[in-house]
Design a protein around this motif. Structure first.
Motif, PDB file in Angstrom:
ATOM      1  N   ASP B 162       0.839  -1.208   0.000  1.00 48.36           N
ATOM      2  CA  ASP B 162       0.000   0.000   0.000  1.00 48.36           C
ATOM      3  C   ASP B 162       0.874   1.259   0.000  1.00 48.36           C
ATOM      4  N   GLU B 215     -13.188   6.235   0.691  1.00 47.23           N
ATOM      5  CA  GLU B 215     -13.595   5.328  -0.388  1.00 47.23           C
ATOM      6  C   GLU B 215     -12.410   4.550  -0.961  1.00 47.23           C
ATOM      7  N   PHE B 216     -11.189   4.966  -0.577  1.00 46.30           N
ATOM      8  CA  PHE B 216     -10.000   4.348  -1.160  1.00 46.30           C
ATOM      9  C   PHE B 216      -9.076   3.718  -0.115  1.00 46.30           C
ATOM     10  N   THR B 218      -7.124   1.975   3.121  1.00 48.98           N
ATOM     11  CA  THR B 218      -7.179   0.737   3.912  1.00 48.98           C
ATOM     12  C   THR B 218      -6.969   1.029   5.400  1.00 48.98           C
ATOM     13  N   VAL B 278      -3.221   3.409   0.915  1.00 46.05           N
ATOM     14  CA  VAL B 278      -4.095   3.128  -0.234  1.00 46.05           C
ATOM     15  C   VAL B 278      -3.452   2.034  -1.084  1.00 46.05           C
ATOM     16  N   LYS B 281      -2.912   0.357  -6.870  1.00 53.64           N
ATOM     17  CA  LYS B 281      -3.682   0.492  -8.114  1.00 53.64           C
ATOM     18  C   LYS B 281      -4.817   1.521  -7.999  1.00 53.64           C
ATOM     19  N   ARG B 282      -5.145   1.929  -6.787  1.00 56.56           N
ATOM     20  CA  ARG B 282      -6.218   2.918  -6.631  1.00 56.56           C
ATOM     21  C   ARG B 282      -5.671   4.323  -6.352  1.00 56.56           C
ATOM     22  N   LYS B 285      -6.248   7.323  -8.931  1.00 54.87           N
ATOM     23  CA  LYS B 285      -7.624   7.836  -8.996  1.00 54.87           C
ATOM     24  C   LYS B 285      -7.907   8.788  -7.825  1.00 54.87           C
ATOM     25  N   LEU B 286      -7.432   8.420  -6.645  1.00 57.76           N
ATOM     26  CA  LEU B 286      -7.638   9.285  -5.481  1.00 57.76           C
ATOM     27  C   LEU B 286      -6.917  10.622  -5.658  1.00 57.76           C
TER      28      LEU B 286
END
Lengths: 324, 324
Positions: B162, B215-216, B218, B278, B281-282, B285-286
């Motif tokens: 992450d 939303e993204f 962990t 995070v 791979k996300r 976008k964040l």
């Protein structure tokens, strides 16, 4: 002269804050707003009650007077007492803020938390968080959240003609703290004096009684600042009959008679007994369920709280504990 | 030598209390137990998050350094920051405990509550109760209850690989308080120095960002005791790349370069920015949704938090703020 907290008085301050915030108090989920023993709000169909109390070293207690265990217990019980004041409410989650000097022995803090823990176990309350910070004196801030299980009883529901009821005896804790101020903790106290001091140091919330009373009462509070103030919070006008105010035999002995005992009962602080109003026709039934309660007066349409002794009205001398 | 709070350390104390109470932490309604930024529990299908923080005069602030309005605002914002740390949570009800000397001007208290009120309005929070007591120094205890509106993000969810993200810049508040300690409040400060002091006195919770990050992410926390400690709370092992840690141009100027600025960023306190993890791979976008965030490192399976500058590992010198 500039107004200070002392000259303005705590109640004036709270009134001002309440007024300032009144227009914000519009949440439709609020069941009981600021100014009662707890704040209550609805969430997901459940009503929660929240109370928050602070205890400050050398203002509310002296370290020499009370063991750390008893201090932890007391910090819990006085908050549970606020929860009890709301009627049938189960205390659930507690948050402890503790400020303490850096040189406080770890043992002291551990024992304080032992006291907290024992009351958590007693009432099945979960220690849920808090904060530990450095401070010159010991500062305890407790926030307790409870879940309403039945009727919520506020301070505003008394009707003319209602009887005023109380649990147990009054004045012990106030007399106890006066002894501590006078002689300190190491003095050789009489058995009766020790009893009064233990009532100051080891209050017990009337949670069980509150649950039963909530089925009958029109209003309720707990007596943290004396019986006189408690009654004034419930009713604009009331007559109290001093003969009926319950005082312990220990207080009678130490105070030296009924007249002086009644002063402690009316104006002494920290009894943490329940004070409530009940419709006359329901009073006998409640007394049958809880024989330890006493009816000490009644609510009326006069604009003041009067109190009578041997049929004669007594002059009100305000001697309640002032926070500032 | 007898262990005191100072020698034992606050974290040791909290660990001990957590362990002692662990067996009580069995409530099936508890979503997030003691030891996170908030305690979270379910009631009637709704999850509530509760935080409680204390501010003590001469420990957390000096009266000369901060106006009563800003003090009220700060007391609110740091608690809202704890709520923000949990993800998508709306702060709802606040309880203010205030201890103050009897000679405190009423005006001071009124202005303090003006500050409280302005933040209540900003976030639509209801002042719901509290307690006002006498105390030698000013003591502020805030309890804030929020309602979960979406995902709850705890400190325990980071996975190897992450990325570690942060909002805005770090180190300003720590450098600001150092200036105040050095020169006091009346000193003629440079524009850049004033900026750092304002970051100390006027923190802003990242409530909106938290909602999007939730939303993204962990895992998440807020940086109240420095970036290094915050990362340590989220991951046992991590590599931080110091070049990527965002610092303000004001801090660069006042600290005299990047190396010294990074010390404030890593070990200074009270930034109240969000620190989160995070999945790689996300991450892009964040970043697109919140361009003000920076990725400063990644979680790995090593057992320590290392930090690198120009490719070279730097030695960890623990300089975080110790409460005792």
């Amino acid at each position: 002269m500039e107004k200070t907290l002392k000259t303005a008085g705590e109640f004036a301050l709270i009134e001002k804050i309440k007024k300032d915030f009144a227009r914000l108090q519009t949440g439709q989920n609020v069941s009981v707003g600021i100014g009662d023993d707890c704040f209550c709000f609805k969430t997901g169909g459940q009503t929660l009650c929240v109370t928050k109390d602070m205890l400050i070293e050398d203002v509310h207690f002296k370290k020499e007077w009370i063991s750390p265990q008893d201090l932890g217990k007391k910090a819990m019980e006085v908050n549970v007492s606020d929860i009890a004041s709301m009627g049938n409410v189960k205390p659930e989650y507690v948050f402890i803020g503790l400020g303490a000097p850096a040189d406080t022995p770890l043992k002291y803090v551990e024992r304080f938390y032992e006291g907290i823990k024992s009351v958590c176990l007693k009432y099945s309350v979960l220690l849920s968080g808090g904060d530990t910070v450095k401070s010159d004196k010991i500062v305890i801030s407790v926030t307790l959240i409870g879940k309403a299980c039945g009727k919520i009883i506020t301070r505003n529901g008394a009707k003319n003609g209602d009887l005023i009821g109380v649990t147990n005896t009054f004045g012990d804790a106030g007399a106890g703290v006066e002894l501590l101020y006078k002689h300190g903790a190491k003095y050789k106290y009489l058995k009766e004096e020790k009893y009064l001091i233990s009532k100051q140091n080891k209050p017990e919330a009337r949670l069980l009684q509150a649950r039963i009373i909530s089925e009958f009462a029109t209003s309720m509070t707990d007596a943290s600042d004396g019986l006189f103030i408690s009654v004034s919070l419930l009713a604009k006008g009331a007559d109290l009959f001093c003969e009926k105010i319950p005082v312990s035999k220990e207080l009678l002995k130490v105070a030296g008679g009924r007249q002086k005992s009644l002063e402690y009962a009316l104006f002494g602080s920290e009894d943490y007994e329940l004070v409530f109003t009940v419709p006359q026709k329901r009073a006998a039934k409640l007394k049958k369920l809880l024989p330890e309660i006493s009816y000490i007066g009644c609510v009326n349409s006069s604009k003041k709280v009067r109190y009578f002794y041997d049929g004669k009205e007594q002059k009100t001398v305000y001697r309640g504990y002032k926070h500032f």
